[in-house]
Design a protein around this motif. Structure first.
Motif, mmCIF file in Angstrom:
data_model
loop_
_atom_site.group_PDB
_atom_site.id
_atom_site.type_symbol
_atom_site.label_atom_id
_atom_site.label_comp_id
_atom_site.label_asym_id
_atom_site.label_seq_id
_atom_site.Cartn_x
_atom_site.Cartn_y
_atom_site.Cartn_z
ATOM 1 N N UNK A 76 120.896 55.667 -12.333
ATOM 2 C CA UNK A 76 120.441 55.739 -13.719
ATOM 3 C C UNK A 76 120.358 54.325 -14.298
ATOM 4 N N UNK A 77 119.278 53.593 -14.016
ATOM 5 C CA UNK A 77 119.168 52.240 -14.574
ATOM 6 C C UNK A 77 119.021 52.281 -16.086
ATOM 7 N N UNK A 78 119.631 51.319 -16.751
ATOM 8 C CA UNK A 78 119.533 51.242 -18.210
ATOM 9 C C UNK A 78 118.438 50.283 -18.641
ATOM 10 N N UNK A 79 117.991 50.406 -19.884
ATOM 11 C CA UNK A 79 116.944 49.539 -20.417
ATOM 12 C C UNK A 79 117.493 48.131 -20.642
ATOM 13 N N UNK A 80 116.645 47.129 -20.413
ATOM 14 C CA UNK A 80 117.053 45.743 -20.636
ATOM 15 C C UNK A 80 117.372 45.521 -22.113
ATOM 16 N N UNK A 81 118.399 44.721 -22.368
ATOM 17 C CA UNK A 81 118.790 44.387 -23.740
ATOM 18 C C UNK A 81 118.553 42.899 -23.952
ATOM 19 N N UNK A 82 117.545 42.573 -24.749
ATOM 20 C CA UNK A 82 117.208 41.170 -24.993
ATOM 21 C C UNK A 82 117.781 40.730 -26.331
ATOM 22 N N UNK A 83 117.726 39.447 -26.583
ATOM 23 C CA UNK A 83 118.303 38.890 -27.804
ATOM 24 C C UNK A 83 117.652 39.486 -29.047
ATOM 25 N N UNK A 84 118.472 39.911 -29.973
ATOM 26 C CA UNK A 84 117.974 40.480 -31.229
ATOM 27 C C UNK A 84 117.353 39.413 -32.125
ATOM 28 N N UNK A 85 117.575 38.145 -31.801
ATOM 29 C CA UNK A 85 117.053 37.059 -32.625
ATOM 30 C C UNK A 85 115.594 36.740 -32.307
ATOM 31 N N UNK A 86 115.092 37.267 -31.200
ATOM 32 C CA UNK A 86 113.708 36.980 -30.822
ATOM 33 C C UNK A 86 112.733 37.806 -31.648
ATOM 34 N N UNK A 87 111.554 37.248 -31.966
ATOM 35 C CA UNK A 87 110.497 38.049 -32.603
ATOM 36 C C UNK A 87 110.068 39.179 -31.672
ATOM 37 N N UNK A 88 109.461 40.216 -32.229
ATOM 38 C CA UNK A 88 109.127 41.405 -31.462
ATOM 39 C C UNK A 88 108.211 41.105 -30.283
ATOM 40 N N UNK A 89 107.200 40.245 -30.490
ATOM 41 C CA UNK A 89 106.272 39.947 -29.400
ATOM 42 C C UNK A 89 106.969 39.185 -28.276
ATOM 43 N N UNK A 90 107.940 38.342 -28.620
ATOM 44 C CA UNK A 90 108.681 37.622 -27.590
ATOM 45 C C UNK A 90 109.640 38.549 -26.845
ATOM 46 N N UNK A 91 110.197 39.523 -27.554
ATOM 47 C CA UNK A 91 111.038 40.521 -26.878
ATOM 48 C C UNK A 91 110.235 41.257 -25.815
ATOM 49 N N UNK A 92 109.023 41.649 -26.188
ATOM 50 C CA UNK A 92 108.166 42.361 -25.242
ATOM 51 C C UNK A 92 107.838 41.472 -24.047
ATOM 52 N N UNK A 93 107.549 40.199 -24.303
ATOM 53 C CA UNK A 93 107.240 39.258 -23.221
ATOM 54 C C UNK A 93 108.431 39.109 -22.272
ATOM 55 N N UNK A 94 109.628 38.948 -22.830
ATOM 56 C CA UNK A 94 110.830 38.777 -22.009
ATOM 57 C C UNK A 94 111.065 40.011 -21.144
ATOM 58 N N UNK A 95 110.938 41.192 -21.738
ATOM 59 C CA UNK A 95 111.147 42.433 -20.975
ATOM 60 C C UNK A 95 110.137 42.556 -19.837
ATOM 61 N N UNK A 96 108.877 42.232 -20.114
ATOM 62 C CA UNK A 96 107.846 42.361 -19.085
ATOM 63 C C UNK A 96 108.069 41.373 -17.947
ATOM 64 N N UNK A 97 108.407 40.130 -18.280
ATOM 65 C CA UNK A 97 108.660 39.131 -17.241
ATOM 66 C C UNK A 97 109.881 39.512 -16.401
#
Length: 323
Positions: A76-97
């Motif tokens: 059961x893999x969990x969803x990646x948790x990225x920094x809450x300080x990043x703008x939304x578009x950068x969060x999406x970029x980080x998750x995709x990379x």
């Protein structure tokens, strides 16, 4: 030397807790990887030196060298948790990379899988499951997937006004849809419901009378079957997943040909594990309903301890091969 057993699972996942404890009792040291730790508390490195491929996953507790992984249980893999300080578009970029980098790891590993993630995704599609099962010679219910109210009405009448509605997918956690949508019998009182069919594809099946329902778990080359006496209570007549209702569960022995077809269905998807739901009719006929390529088995083993699924799963991971 390939020696590590890797279990990819959420932080609180009962099946993982049980299996980790059992493997440790046998003298093994399995590694639990929580994918939600990426990228804040875990990292990945992949190195191509022109000839060889190597790398590692780094967590707070240890470094996991990729070439040392013998087997992986993709629980059961969990969803990646990225920094809450990043703008939304950068969060999406980080998750995709991050997702592409980790998929590069998973898709390049030469190890035993229970089971390979792309195979799990493919096997999760219900329409394809029905087609595959029928091609193997398993009986499947008459089924209609439609957005046409007239076709839904005609199917209802063709099945002697005895059909059920099921979802094509299970709602995701944190969605606005209830987590469990039970199989629902459709009667004349639901005639106005057919107009809503226009909004999204709906899956209807003929209702098949049940003697018992069966949970068939394939682990490696072994089959473990439990019979669920759902017809003893009106609330579980159409869907046994009303867990608040005590339901009698016991071991069941499948005919050899049905067991072999369940194994073949699992293998045809490239899986080493699956849980399938079947019906045994009052006439003694076996009917395939659906497969969950990464389903739960612990509740079955707790109800029927003689079905030693924990041991079978551990043996496959230890050997790095089906038992």
């Amino acid at each position: 030397m390939k020696q590590n057993i890797l279990i990819v699972a959420e932080e609180f996942e009962p099946h993982t807790d049980i299996l980790l404890g059992y493997l440790r009792s046998l003298g093994h040291n399995p590694i639990r990887l929580h994918t939600a730790d990426f990228p804040l508390n875990a990292s990945v490195e992949i190195n191509f030196d022109g000839q060889y491929w190597h790398g590692y996953l780094q967590t707070k507790k240890r470094r996991i060298f990729l070439e040392e992984i013998r087997s992986i249980w993709w629980r059961r893999p969990g969803a990646y948790v990225v920094s809450s300080e990043l703008p939304q578009d950068q969060k999406r970029f980080v998750r995709e990379e991050l997702d592409h980098a980790l998929k590069g790891v998973w898709y390049s590993l030469d190890c035993y899988w229970m089971s390979f993630p792309p195979s799990i995704r493919l096997a999760s599609n219900k329409p394809r499951q029905l087609k595959q099962a029928a091609e193997l010679g398993l009986r499947v219910p008459q089924t209609l997937i439609t957005m046409d109210p007239d076709q839904a009405q005609a199917f209802f009448e063709a099945c002697n006004e005895s059909i059920i509605y099921k979802t094509l997918v299970n709602p995701q956690p944190n969605s606005d849809v209830p987590k469990s949508i039970y199989a629902t019998p459709i009667t004349k009182d639901h005639m106005t419901f057919f107009e809503q069919v226009r909004t999204t594809p709906c899956l209807f099946q003929e209702y098949i009378p049940k003697q018992v329902e069966l949970r068939v778990t394939v682990i490696g080359d072994e089959v473990f079957t439990a019979e669920i006496h759902s017809q003893e209570n009106e609330r579980t007549k159409y869907d046994w997943r009303h867990y608040e209702v005590p339901t009698r569960i016991q071991k069941h022995t499948l005919p050899v040909d049905i067991a072999e077809k369940c194994i073949h269905l699992t293998k045809n998807y490239g899986l080493n594990f699956s849980t399938s739901d079947l019906i045994l009719t009052p006439e003694g006929e076996y009917v395939f309903l659906e497969t969950n390529p990464n389903g739960q088995w612990l509740w079955v083993e707790e109800a029927v301890p003689e079905l030693k699924m924990k041991e079978a799963l551990a043996e496959c991971l230890i050997r790095g091969a089906n038992g």
